[in-house]
Every structure is written in structure tokens, then in C-alpha cells.
Design an enzyme around this catalytic site. Structure first.
Site, PDB file in Angstrom:
ATOM      1  N   GLY A 150       0.781  -1.243   0.000  1.00 51.96           N
ATOM      2  CA  GLY A 150       0.000   0.000   0.000  1.00 51.96           C
ATOM      3  C   GLY A 150       0.806   1.282   0.000  1.00 51.96           C
ATOM      4  O   GLY A 150       1.703   1.481  -0.826  1.00 51.96           O
TER       5      GLY A 150
ATOM      6  N   TYR B 141      -8.753   2.857  16.447  1.00 50.23           N
ATOM      7  CA  TYR B 141      -7.918   3.416  15.381  1.00 50.23           C
ATOM      8  C   TYR B 141      -7.810   4.937  15.513  1.00 50.23           C
ATOM      9  O   TYR B 141      -6.718   5.510  15.449  1.00 50.23           O
ATOM     10  CB  TYR B 141      -8.530   3.026  14.035  1.00 50.23           C
ATOM     11  CG  TYR B 141      -7.756   3.480  12.828  1.00 50.23           C
ATOM     12  CD1 TYR B 141      -6.565   2.868  12.464  1.00 50.23           C
ATOM     13  CD2 TYR B 141      -8.226   4.524  12.026  1.00 50.23           C
ATOM     14  CE1 TYR B 141      -5.862   3.274  11.339  1.00 50.23           C
ATOM     15  CE2 TYR B 141      -7.534   4.942  10.902  1.00 50.23           C
ATOM     16  CZ  TYR B 141      -6.348   4.319  10.559  1.00 50.23           C
ATOM     17  OH  TYR B 141      -5.649   4.727   9.451  1.00 50.23           O
TER      18      TYR B 141
ATOM     19  N   ILE C  52      -7.578   5.706   1.242  1.00 52.34           N
ATOM     20  CA  ILE C  52      -6.615   5.518   0.142  1.00 52.34           C
ATOM     21  C   ILE C  52      -6.841   4.130  -0.461  1.00 52.34           C
ATOM     22  O   ILE C  52      -7.096   3.168   0.273  1.00 52.34           O
ATOM     23  CB  ILE C  52      -5.151   5.564   0.644  1.00 52.34           C
ATOM     24  CG1 ILE C  52      -4.927   6.690   1.661  1.00 52.34           C
ATOM     25  CG2 ILE C  52      -4.178   5.718  -0.519  1.00 52.34           C
ATOM     26  CD1 ILE C  52      -3.634   6.533   2.465  1.00 52.34           C
TER      27      ILE C  52
ATOM     28  N   LEU D  45      -5.506  -2.203   2.669  1.00 53.40           N
ATOM     29  CA  LEU D  45      -6.250  -1.984   3.919  1.00 53.40           C
ATOM     30  C   LEU D  45      -7.756  -1.834   3.622  1.00 53.40           C
ATOM     31  O   LEU D  45      -8.597  -2.444   4.276  1.00 53.40           O
ATOM     32  CB  LEU D  45      -5.697  -0.742   4.631  1.00 53.40           C
ATOM     33  CG  LEU D  45      -6.237  -0.367   6.008  1.00 53.40           C
ATOM     34  CD1 LEU D  45      -5.104   0.266   6.844  1.00 53.40           C
ATOM     35  CD2 LEU D  45      -7.376   0.621   5.927  1.00 53.40           C
TER      36      LEU D  45
HETATM   37  N1  LIG Z   1      -5.730   3.015   3.384  1.00 53.60           N
HETATM   38  C1  LIG Z   1      -6.350   4.023   3.952  1.00 53.60           C
HETATM   39  O1  LIG Z   1      -7.517   4.325   3.645  1.00 53.60           O
HETATM   40  C2  LIG Z   1      -5.626   4.877   4.985  1.00 53.60           C
HETATM   41  C3  LIG Z   1      -6.155   6.133   5.311  1.00 53.60           C
HETATM   42  C4  LIG Z   1      -5.493   6.926   6.245  1.00 53.60           C
HETATM   43  C5  LIG Z   1      -4.325   6.475   6.837  1.00 53.60           C
HETATM   44  N2  LIG Z   1      -3.833   5.244   6.491  1.00 53.60           N
HETATM   45  C6  LIG Z   1      -2.616   4.811   7.159  1.00 53.60           C
HETATM   46  O2  LIG Z   1      -1.616   4.550   6.182  1.00 53.60           O
HETATM   47  C7  LIG Z   1      -0.676   3.604   6.705  1.00 53.60           C
HETATM   48  C8  LIG Z   1      -0.442   2.506   5.677  1.00 53.60           C
HETATM   49  O3  LIG Z   1      -1.652   1.800   5.479  1.00 53.60           O
HETATM   50  P1  LIG Z   1      -2.031   1.063   4.127  1.00 53.60           P
HETATM   51  O4  LIG Z   1      -3.375   1.544   3.756  1.00 53.60           O
HETATM   52  O5  LIG Z   1      -0.920   1.137   3.161  1.00 53.60           O
HETATM   53  O6  LIG Z   1      -2.218  -0.426   4.704  1.00 53.60           O
HETATM   54  P2  LIG Z   1      -1.666  -1.844   4.214  1.00 53.60           P
HETATM   55  O7  LIG Z   1      -2.397  -2.823   5.065  1.00 53.60           O
HETATM   56  O8  LIG Z   1      -1.725  -1.946   2.729  1.00 53.60           O
HETATM   57  O9  LIG Z   1      -0.134  -1.817   4.622  1.00 53.60           O
HETATM   58  C9  LIG Z   1       0.278  -1.819   5.964  1.00 53.60           C
HETATM   59  C10 LIG Z   1       1.629  -2.517   6.051  1.00 53.60           C
HETATM   60  O10 LIG Z   1       2.027  -2.485   7.433  1.00 53.60           O
HETATM   61  C11 LIG Z   1       2.548  -3.762   7.750  1.00 53.60           C
HETATM   62  N3  LIG Z   1       2.396  -4.015   9.188  1.00 53.60           N
HETATM   63  C12 LIG Z   1       1.279  -4.317   9.884  1.00 53.60           C
HETATM   64  N4  LIG Z   1       1.573  -4.521  11.176  1.00 53.60           N
HETATM   65  C13 LIG Z   1       2.916  -4.336  11.306  1.00 53.60           C
HETATM   66  C14 LIG Z   1       3.832  -4.424  12.377  1.00 53.60           C
HETATM   67  N5  LIG Z   1       3.430  -4.749  13.627  1.00 53.60           N
HETATM   68  N6  LIG Z   1       5.140  -4.172  12.134  1.00 53.60           N
HETATM   69  C15 LIG Z   1       5.565  -3.852  10.887  1.00 53.60           C
HETATM   70  N7  LIG Z   1       4.756  -3.778   9.819  1.00 53.60           N
HETATM   71  C16 LIG Z   1       3.445  -4.024  10.035  1.00 53.60           C
HETATM   72  C17 LIG Z   1       1.752  -4.764   6.922  1.00 53.60           C
HETATM   73  O11 LIG Z   1       2.454  -5.995   6.779  1.00 53.60           O
HETATM   74  C18 LIG Z   1       1.593  -3.999   5.618  1.00 53.60           C
HETATM   75  O12 LIG Z   1       2.667  -4.262   4.739  1.00 53.60           O
HETATM   76  C19 LIG Z   1      -1.266   3.103   8.032  1.00 53.60           C
HETATM   77  O13 LIG Z   1      -0.637   3.770   9.115  1.00 53.60           O
HETATM   78  C20 LIG Z   1      -2.727   3.510   7.939  1.00 53.60           C
HETATM   79  O14 LIG Z   1      -3.313   3.690   9.191  1.00 53.60           O
HETATM   80  C21 LIG Z   1      -4.438   4.437   5.579  1.00 53.60           C
END
Ligand SMILES: NC(=O)c1ccc[n+]([C@@H]2O[C@H](COP(=O)([O-])OP(=O)(O)OC[C@H]3O[C@@H](n4cnc5c(N)ncnc54)[C@H](O)[C@@H]3O)[C@@H](O)[C@H]2O)c1
Length: 264
Positions: free
Chosen positions: A18, A157, A192, A196
Site C-alpha cells: 500500500g 484506530y 486511500i 487496507l
Molecule cells: N488506506 C487508507 O484508507 C488509509 C487512510 C489513512 C491512513 N492510512 C494509514 O496509512 C498507513 C499505511 O496503510 P495502508 O493503507 O498502506 O495499509 P496496508 O495494510 O496496505 O499496509 C500496511 C503494512 O504495514 C505492515 N504491518 C502491519 N503490522 C505491522 C507491524 N506490527 N510491524 C511492521 N509492519 C506491520 C503490513 O504488513 C503492511 O505491509 C497506516 O498507518 C494507515 O493507518 C491508511
């Protein structure tokens, strides 16, 4: 424009998927050397391999549980031994588990705080000596619009992401006071298109396209974000272009937290 972070070393947590994956690729395109860390070492390695296919030797992968102090110490040592410096830390790894106060289990609450909050605590605390040694740097904490306005389902969260906001400001002011030349800012994206959201769609028994559409409908600009919409902000905060920016909350939300669009 290229080379905006040329000569810098960046560590990106959760870089196997992501937003973290896209941030790693984008920082590499702009000239940084990259440590891709993730709980999942296969996906971290896949991101590093993709970067190295463009620029051999520019990336290494590391297995890293961001809630573990020991893992942080190891990953930072690896970063230093591989590249001899650390200028950019992107605290991106995070999890989202939904449920309102009456349903959420305490274990779930704790798990979300450990992965989303303890990670930023350990990451910033243990990275600061390396950044100081490197002459300064930029910490970028990935928070969320969930830190800025509430929703009954995002209790654990939202609290975790609001904690990240406070921590960001406190660390920014500490570093400013100490004249460390280290800045610390948070980014607050709305929805995004990443795995997730795919998992949330699965859990709700809906298609991902349907979920993108219905979440996009509540965003004033009419759609959910692409990862690049966020990583351009990562590049800006990582580069010296933002040298006077610290303790800030950079909101990227298509207008979602600005107000609402009246239906009458
Ligand atoms: N996708 C959305 O809609 C959104 C919106 C706002 C904020 N975010 C934030 O963006 C960030 C990235 O999220 P994403 O959407 O790419 O999610 P994703 O699930 O695609 O990626 C998250 C990554 O974090 C890794 N991860 C999970 N637990 C872990 C741990 N304990 N140690 C190390 N790595 C770990 C996972 O293996 C994965 O590769 C997060 O902090 C999320 O809260 C996402």
C-alpha cells in the site's frame, strides 16, 4: 523534477504494501537510499527488489515488528551499517480494526495502540541519535483524518492516530528546542486505495470497487485517494523544501474535514 532527496537515507516501515510501498518507490525515484521494513519480510523484499531493479544497491529489506523495541534497534543498526546515515523516517506501518465501544475487546484496543502508537514512540526515540549523527533529518508520521474527527466504528484506530498527532508535535518541539535540525510532521490522509480498504471491503462482504465508490461519495472532491496523492506530501516533508515546517498536520482529504456539502 528529480533528485529532491538525493543523497539521503530513508527508512520506511510497512513498506511491503500500500502506502508504504509507494512511499519507498517514490523516495527512491527522487534519489534516496531506502530501507524497506515490514512484518512481512517477503513483501518488504519484493519492494526492495523493485527499487534495486531501477537502481542497483539503492534498497535493502528488513523484517521488523514496529511494536518491538528490539526490532527497532536491529533495523536501525542495519540501516547504519548499509548506508552509514539516516535522514528520513516514515512511520507508516499501521493496522485498522473497527468496532464501537460496546463491542471492541480490550485486547483489540491494546493491539491497535501497540502497532500504531508504540511503534512511533520507539521509532522516534531510537532513530533520533542516528539522525543527529547524520546532521539532521525529517520524521514523517502517517496519521489519518480519523485523528481529526470521530466515528463510532473507529474508536481504537482514531485514538491511536490522535496520539500520533500529539506525539508528532511534542517531538517536533523537543527537537527544535535542542537545535537538532530534525523536523517531525504528521500526514492525515482520508481513504486511500490500498489493501487496507480491500480487507475492510472483504469483511463487509462488498466488492472493493463498491467500497471505493461509496467512500468517494462522502469526499467533497468525489473520490478516494491514490497512494501517490499522499507520497507527493511525503517527498515534500522529506526534502529540504519543507525546512521551516515542523509539528504540522498535513491534511490530504479531498475536503472531507473542511466541512460538509449541504444537500438542500
Ligand atoms: N488506506 C487508507 O484508507 C488509509 C487512510 C489513512 C491512513 N492510512 C494509514 O496509512 C498507513 C499505511 O496503510 P495502508 O493503507 O498502506 O495499509 P496496508 O495494510 O496496505 O499496509 C500496511 C503494512 O504495514 C505492515 N504491518 C502491519 N503490522 C505491522 C507491524 N506490527 N510491524 C511492521 N509492519 C506491520 C503490513 O504488513 C503492511 O505491509 C497506516 O498507518 C494507515 O493507518 C491508511
Amino acid at each position: 523534477m528529480h533528485g529532491r532527496v538525493e543523497g539521503k537515507t530513508a527508512l520506511i516501515t510497512g513498506g511491503g504494501s500500500g502506502l508504504g510501498r509507494e512511499a519507498a518507490m517514490h523516495l527512491a525515484e527522487e534519489g534516496a537510499n531506502i530501507v524497506v521494513s515490514d512484518l512481512n519480510d517477503d513483501t518488504a523484499q519484493a519492494t526492495a527488489d523493485e527499487i534495486n531493479a531501477q537502481r542497483q544497491g539503492a534498497a535493502v529489506a528488513a523484517r521488523h515488528d514496529v511494536s518491538s523495541e528490539e526490532d527497532w534497534a536491529d533495523v536501525l543498526k542495519t540501516t547504519n551499517s548499509q548506508f552509514g546515515s539516516l535522514h528520513i523516517l516514515v512511520n507508516n506501518a499501521g493496522i485498522s480494526i473497527h468496532g464501537p465501544i460496546e463491542e471492541v475487546a480490550f485486547e483489540t484496543w491494546k493491539q491497535v495502540q501497540e502497532v500504531n502508537v508504540d511503534s512511533v514512540f520507539w521509532g522516534c526515540k531510537l532513530a533520533l541519535p542516528y539522525m543527529r549523527e547524520s546532521g539532521g533529518g525529517s520524521i514523517i508520521n502517517i496519521s489519518s483524518t480519523a485523528a481529526l474527527y470521530a466515528n463510532p466504528m473507529t474508536l481504537s484506530y482514531g485514538v491511536s492516530k490522535a496520539s500520533v498527532s500529539y506525539m508528532t508535535k511534542s517531538i517536533a518541539l523537543h527537537c527544535a528546542q535542542q537545535r537538532y535540525n530534525i523536523r517531525c510532521n504528521s500526514i492525515h490522509p482520508t481513504f486511500i486505495k490500498t489493501p487496507l480498504l480491500e480487507r475492510l471491503a472483504d469483511a463487509a462482504g462488498r466488492t472493493v470497487e463498491d467500497v471505493h465508490q461509496s467512500l468517494g461519495d462522502v469526499v467533497p472532491l468525489g473520490e478516494v485517494l491514490e497512494p501517490r496523492d499522499v507520497t507527493f506530501a511525503v517527498i515534500y516533508l522529506a526534502s529540504d523544501e519543507s525546512k521551516m515546517m515542523t509539528g504540522a498536520e498535513l491534511v490530504i482529504d479531498g475536503g472531507l474535514t473542511a466541512g460538509y456539502l449541504p444537500k438542500i
